[in-house]
Design a protein around this motif. Structure first.
Motif, PDB file in Angstrom:
ATOM      1  N   ARG A 428       0.798  -1.216   0.048  1.00 11.56           N
ATOM      2  CA  ARG A 428       0.163   0.059   0.157  1.00 11.56           C
ATOM      3  C   ARG A 428       0.911   1.275  -0.041  1.00 11.56           C
ATOM      4  O   ARG A 428       0.581   2.263  -0.739  1.00 11.56           O
ATOM      5  N   SER A 435      -5.311  -5.130  -0.366  1.00  5.57           N
ATOM      6  CA  SER A 435      -6.547  -5.143   0.761  1.00  5.57           C
ATOM      7  C   SER A 435      -6.263  -6.356   1.495  1.00  5.57           C
ATOM      8  O   SER A 435      -5.313  -7.075   1.345  1.00  5.57           O
ATOM      9  N   THR A 436      -7.117  -6.370   2.584  1.00  6.46           N
ATOM     10  CA  THR A 436      -7.234  -7.755   3.646  1.00  6.46           C
ATOM     11  C   THR A 436      -7.134  -8.928   2.671  1.00  6.46           C
ATOM     12  O   THR A 436      -6.756 -10.054   3.062  1.00  6.46           O
ATOM     13  N   ASP A 438      -6.175  -9.735  -0.112  1.00  6.30           N
ATOM     14  CA  ASP A 438      -4.958  -9.777  -0.520  1.00  6.30           C
ATOM     15  C   ASP A 438      -3.822 -10.581   0.261  1.00  6.30           C
ATOM     16  O   ASP A 438      -3.096 -11.513   0.032  1.00  6.30           O
TER      17      ASP A 438
END
Length: 976
Positions: A428, A435-436, A438
């Motif tokens: 990020r 994201s979570t 991933d």
């Protein structure tokens, strides 16, 4: 050599391998010989009285086993596979932050080809390496001696001379698809030859390819981590030694036997065993109290000199060459080690992380040098009683290790989950849309990949592949990809630093002289330094140091933002971007050349000026740098005298533009800073004048000589002409050189016309007429832009032709057809930008003077070259045919002419009134007509005497009797 005497330790293993080979190959063959030979190598190494400790370079398992063994055995002598001439430098490791590299450097070589210079040998050292554990133990334990036994740095190049090209072919493996780091940190070792302890890698390409394919890994570093590091991490000492012996023997027996590298390896083994036996005999040390640390490849040696009881006297160590070697420590990094030794990117960082985890898991207390930067304080090492050094009898641990099934470690879900969360957070920050989900995908994919590769526990390499698959997808939004982010997360590229105490005198002197800046210059990264020299005069010395660093080091080490240094100019404020910590290696290597920056700079300037490829422009550049940075008139005069010899020996004009520019700058500097010119620059002007006059006709005809180079020659001749003539040069030489020049190229032809105008052999009117004839000739019109190219370059030697050049360019725009003009415009722009960038302002100023400044005035504007030209002597010729009263009016209108003639003739009576009865001037002219004849002959007037209608007025008589004389004297003596 005959095989070693077998012992009964590995009898069972020999029997099993012999049976397996017979069953597999259908009978005795080469396979059986290889397998049994490997066991013999292990047996021989295990039975050696002097304990051999095989290692792999930067292997956490080797470092862990070394720390364990050193605390158990407590040897009194440690023999280490490292260049023997590097021993005095190892004590300085405590003043550094690892990783660093021990370096041997030779700038001036004797006994090797000159094109090899400079020579450099480096041996990188990290904390997670067995050699560092041995060094730290030996240096900090009382009564322990550390002896380096490998060949010297000089022998590295002696023996590897013929091995350079062949090693590059035999080391590479087609299956190795490792990415070579291209970062700045990867180049910390430069072009140095690497010396690694424990070179353990298959030299048989097919073997490595086979291991990678069946091990389901991508590169050798991953195979070693999975199949050697992990199984040997918790093994005992005997098991570790026997497995490493076996691996070294396998790679050795499958290596090409006729390669030069193998011969060098065998010579190294003979060298090391010879040195160890010499030390044992000289000191009387018991071999049981010694430990020999070397690579597993060399531990399984089969040379006759192997062992303390090996053959002696057969191997002769060649003497070193006359090359002078210098030694120091340079910063290293994980990326530099990986790039130099062909390891996978991130493998050394992963090894460092594995080392820390192994220490925590096993509770082994490693050795660290006292005072080591970044290391924890440890208690002083105390030697154990002598009895603890006894070596236990060898037992067969190899059979059990080979028979045991692989240990299936359970998945450490907490560790893997932490990795997954950390990589998503790092992604990020670097622009990925992670994201979570991933993080969950990376977690599950890592386990899936490990299962596909027959692993119960995902390795860092499995996790790296999973992160690339789940996060990177098809694009990289930032400058770091996911693979690099994983490497950073696993430990990053640690970069070492050499402490102040371990730096050479020159580097310490630089830091001391820059101390007034108040900056932490040893830190990595770019720092901005502001120097207010006018407000703080003491910073002028710092400015001198920075400008010398700018001259000697890479451009990024010291980069000026504001301020400049030119001849005769000094800045009152400067701003610098400094990165001395990042380029610490370059600063350290400067210390190998001298003890101060001034000494190093003077040596380099001399090498540049006196080198076999030195040019006149290069010598003048060295003189300019001498005046800028050293302010040494002595060295400048010496180099200037040498510049005369170099100039006289040159037979080409390639460097003429640079010679002209630097000669003008130096001449202007000396004229403004010294009461008189140095003798060398006067001689240089005289020699250059004669030299370029000699080369001028050839340069005009030479196709390789560009128009810019010929223009620079003429610029030197015309700009230095006044000084050269005052020093005794003859202008006739230049006139003859121009007269003998017959160029074929249109641009050079235009340049020759400009030179003739400057010499007075061609008038400006004739030059304009020639340009007009070029435009009138349809066969020459396509070549007219090339003539203009020559005219533009002619502004260098003859800047007074700017109006003619503007006229020629204007006529070209007005009369050339579009088919010729439009393709020529880009050529004109590139010509002005590349070859005549400094001449464009002169053309622009002249065009601004000639053309109207406002658009409405352009319609009624007539170019000056189209206006009718007035004859300045038209009025004088009219006066010549006039009567006596007209001549008297001329003298009355211009009395200065008659006064000047009277002064030349010695007449002091002065002017008389018109009503005076006597006119002494007329009798004087009548009595001495030869005087007027002599003046007329002097001025080239052959008009003869005119009829005198009235001799009452002396001036009128002069005008009427010899009108050509009066006409010629009028413009010549008007100012008198």
């Amino acid at each position: 050599m005959s095989g070693p005497q077998e012992s009964g330790v590995f009898t069972a293993l020999r029997t099993q391998l012999q049976g397996a080979a017979s069953e597999f190959a259908g009978g005795p063959d080469a396979l059986e010989g290889i397998l049994l030979g490997m066991v013999d190598d292990v047996d021989r190494a295990v039975r050696e009285p002097l304990e051999i400790f095989p290692v792999c370079h930067h292997s956490p398992a080797s470092a862990l086993a070394m720390a364990r063994r050193l605390r158990e055995k407590q040897p009194k002598v440690v023999y280490l596979e490292l260049c023997e001439d590097m021993a005095p430098l190892l004590t300085e490791l405590r003043n550094c932050r690892l990783p660093v590299a021990v370096q041997a450097f030779a700038g001036e070589i004797d006994g090797f080809p000159q094109e090899w210079a400079p020579l450099s040998v480096v041996a990188p050292i990290t904390e997670a390496s067995a050699e560092y554990q041995a060094i730290a133990y030996a240096l900090d334990t009382p009564g322990v001696e550390l002896v380096l036994v490998d060949r010297s740095s000089d022998h590295v190049f002696q023996w590897d001379r013929a091995n350079t090209s062949e090693a590059a072919e035999t080391d590479g493996s087609p299956a190795e698809a490792e990415e070579a780091p291209k970062s700045e940190e990867a180049a910390l070792h430069g072009e140095a030859v690497g010396v690694e302890i424990g070179d353990l890698r298959p030299r048989f390409a097919e073997l490595e390819e086979h291991l990678l394919r069946h091990g389901k890994v991508r590169h050798w570093s991953e195979w070693w981590h999975q199949y050697v590091e992990v199984p040997l991490g918790d093994s005992d000492h005997d098991t570790y030694r026997q497995v490493m012996f076996l691996i070294g023997s396998l790679f050795r027996r499958l290596a090409p036997g006729d390669g030069s590298r193998v011969r060098v390896d065998e010579d190294r083994e003979r060298y090391m065993w010879t040195r160890m036996r010499e030390h044992l005999e000289a000191t009387g040390t018991d071999p049981e109290d010694c430990l020999y640390v070397c690579g597993a490849f060399h531990a399984a040696s089969r040379v006759e000199e192997f062992g303390v009881h090996g053959r002696s006297g057969a191997f002769t160590i060649s003497p070193r060459t006359a090359t002078t070697w210098q030694y120091g420590l340079i910063p290293s990094s994980h990326a530099a080690i990986e790039a130099q030794f062909g390891l996978a990117a991130g493998s050394v960082s992963i090894a460092a992380t594995t080392w820390q985890k192994s220490l925590t898991r096993t509770r082994v207390r490693p050795y660290r040098l006292e005072g080591q930067a970044g290391a924890r304080k440890s208690r002083a090492n105390k030697a154990l009683p002598a009895g603890s050094a006894a070596q236990a009898p060898a037992t067969d641990r190899l059979t059990g290790f080979l028979h045991q099934p692989p240990v299936l470690d359970s998945v450490d879900e907490a560790e893997l989950l932490g990795w997954s969360v950390d990589i998503v957070r790092a992604a990020r920050r670097n622009g990925y849309l992670a994201s979570t989900a991933d993080a969950i995908a990376v977690f599950e994919t890592s386990i899936l990949l490990a299962g596909m590769r027959d692993r119960a526990k995902p390795t860092p390499y499995d996790f790296q592949d999973a992160a690339v698959t789940c996060i990177e997808k098809d694009s990289v939004p930032g400058r770091r990809d996911v693979r690099r982010l994983v490497e950073i997360m696993m430990g990053g590229d640690r970069i070492g630093q050499v402490g102040y105490e371990a730096l050479p005198p020159l580097a310490r002197d630089v830091y001391d002289r820059l101390e007034p800046l108040g900056m932490k210059l040893q830190q990595r990264g770019v720092q901005r330094a502001l120097l207010d020299i006018a407000g703080r005069p003491e910073l002028e010395a710092c400015s001198d140091v920075l400008w010398m660093l700018r001259r000697l080091m890479p451009a990024a080490a010291a980069r000026p933002i504001m301020g400049e240094r030119r001849l005769g100019e000094r800045s009152i404020q400067e701003s610098w971007d400094l990165a001395l910590g990042t380029h610490q290696r370059a600063l350290i290597e400067l210390g190998y050349e001298g003890v101060s920056l001034e000494q190093v700079l003077e040596q380099r300037l001399r090498r540049e000026a006196y080198g076999p490829r030195a040019t006149t422009a290069g010598v003048l550049a060295a003189i300019e740098d001498t005046l800028l940075y050293l302010r040494s008139g002595r060295l400048a005069d010496e180099l200037g005298t040498h510049a005369l010899k170099v100039l006289a020996a040159e037979r080409s004009v390639d460097g003429a533009p640079e010679v002209l520019r630097r000669a003008r700058a130096l001449l202007a500097y000396y004229r403004t800073s010294r009461p008189e010119l140095p003798a060398w620059i006067e001689s240089f002007v005289k020699t250059g004048y004669a030299h370029y006059c000699t080369l001028l006709p050839t340069a005009f005809r030479d196709e390789d000589a560009t128009v810019g180079q010929v223009a620079a020659m003429l610029g030197f001749l015309f700009s230095m002409e006044s000084l050269a003539l005052s020093l005794g040069c003859d202008r006739t030489q230049l006139e003859l050189a121009v007269a003998q020049s017959h160029p074929d190229d249109p641009s050079k032809t235009a340049l020759l016309w400009a030179a003739q105008v400057q010499l007075g052999t061609l008038s400006r009117a004739e030059l304009r007429s020639r340009c007009a004839e070029l435009l009138d000739n349809p066969l020459v019109v396509p070549s007219y832009p090339r003539y203009l190219n020559g005219f533009v370059h002619a502004l260098e030697p003859v800047p007074g032709l700017a109006d003619v050049v503007v006229e020629a360019v204007s006529n070209a725009f007005g009369r050339l057809p579009d088919a010729v003009l439009l393709p020529w415009l880009p050529l004109l722009i590139t010509t002005l930008r590349k070859g005549a960038a400094d001449l464009a302002p002169l053309l622009i100023r002249e065009a601004g003077r000639i053309f109207p400044g406002r658009l409405p005035a352009l319609d009624a504007w007539i170019p000056p070259w189209r206006m009718p030209q007035e004859d300045p002597f038209a009025a004088s010729r009219a006066q010549r045919t006039a009567t006596a009263p007209v001549g008297a009016a001329l003298l009355a209108a211009r009395p200065a002419t008659c006064d000047a003639v009277a002064e030349l003739l010695g007449c002091e009576d002065g002017w008389q009134q018109h009503d005076a009865p006597a006119r002494p001037g007329a009798p004087l002219l009548s009595a001495h007509p030869a005087t007027c004849d002599a003046v007329a002959e002097l001025l080239g007037c052959d008009g003869g005497w005119a009829a005198a209608g009235d001799t009452a007025v002396a001036g009128a008589a002069l005008t009427l009797r010899h009108p050509a004389t009066a006409e010629a004297l009028e413009p010549l003596l008007a100012d008198r």
